[in-house]
Every structure is written in C-alpha cells, then in structure tokens.
Design a protein around this motif. Structure first.
Motif, short mmCIF file in Angstrom:
data_model
loop_
_atom_site.label_atom_id
_atom_site.label_comp_id
_atom_site.label_asym_id
_atom_site.label_seq_id
_atom_site.Cartn_x
_atom_site.Cartn_y
_atom_site.Cartn_z
N ARG A 134 5.37 4.62 2.13
CA ARG A 134 5.98 5.73 2.49
C ARG A 134 6.35 5.94 3.92
NH1 ARG A 134 9.27 8.50 0.87
NH2 ARG A 134 8.59 8.36 -1.12
N THR A 135 5.65 5.47 4.96
CA THR A 135 5.70 5.46 6.22
C THR A 135 6.86 4.67 6.40
OG1 THR A 135 3.24 5.85 6.93
CG2 THR A 135 4.84 4.76 8.64
N SER B 140 0.49 4.15 1.04
CA SER B 140 0.87 5.17 2.27
C SER B 140 1.66 4.16 3.31
CB SER B 140 -0.67 5.33 2.97
OG SER B 140 -1.40 4.23 3.41
N ASP C 258 0.77 -1.09 -0.03
CA ASP C 258 -0.03 -0.09 -0.16
C ASP C 258 0.91 1.51 0.01
OD1 ASP C 258 -1.36 2.18 2.08
OD2 ASP C 258 -2.91 1.21 0.67
#
Length: 71
Positions: free
Chosen positions: A62-63, A59, A57
């Motif tokens: 990115r985290t 997001s 995913d």
C-alpha cells in the motif's frame, strides 16, 4: 496454480501467469529468475517503479502504491 495462490493470500491486484517463461525472460533486469512470487509496481508510463521479492506485505505494498501514484 497462480489462481490458488491469489485466493490463499487474498491477492486482488492484477497478476501474470507465465507458464512459458516469456515474461520472466523479459523482466530479468528487474527480477531474478528464482524470485517467485515477485510483485512489480509499474508507473503510469509502464516503467518498473518498485519491486517486492517474495510475498508482498499488504502495508508495504500500500505504501509503495501510494508513493507511485502520488509521484
């Protein structure tokens, strides 16, 4: 093919196409052989810092990347 997968899912980060299975065998400590696709995030020393089994995913990826690059 891996390139079609990358296009379909908008993958822009480096990817390895492992037709012969050499990379898979070298990474079995981190990735079960049946877990395709798998995203491995490497730290600046080339160590596995995180893994995501299945489609990453954006997001979450990115985290994870932010955490690894800020460490």
């Amino acid at each position: 093919t891996a390139q079609a997968f990358e296009r379909n899912f908008g993958i822009t980060y480096p990817s390895v196409e492992d037709r012969g299975g050499e990379v898979l065998l070298a990474m079995t400590d981190y990735v079960p052989p049946q877990a395709v696709p798998t995203t491995l995030v490497l730290d600046s020393q080339g160590r596995v810092a995180a893994r995501i089994l299945g489609i990453a995913d954006p997001s979450i990826l990115r985290t994870v990347l932010d955490d690894v690059t800020s460490a």
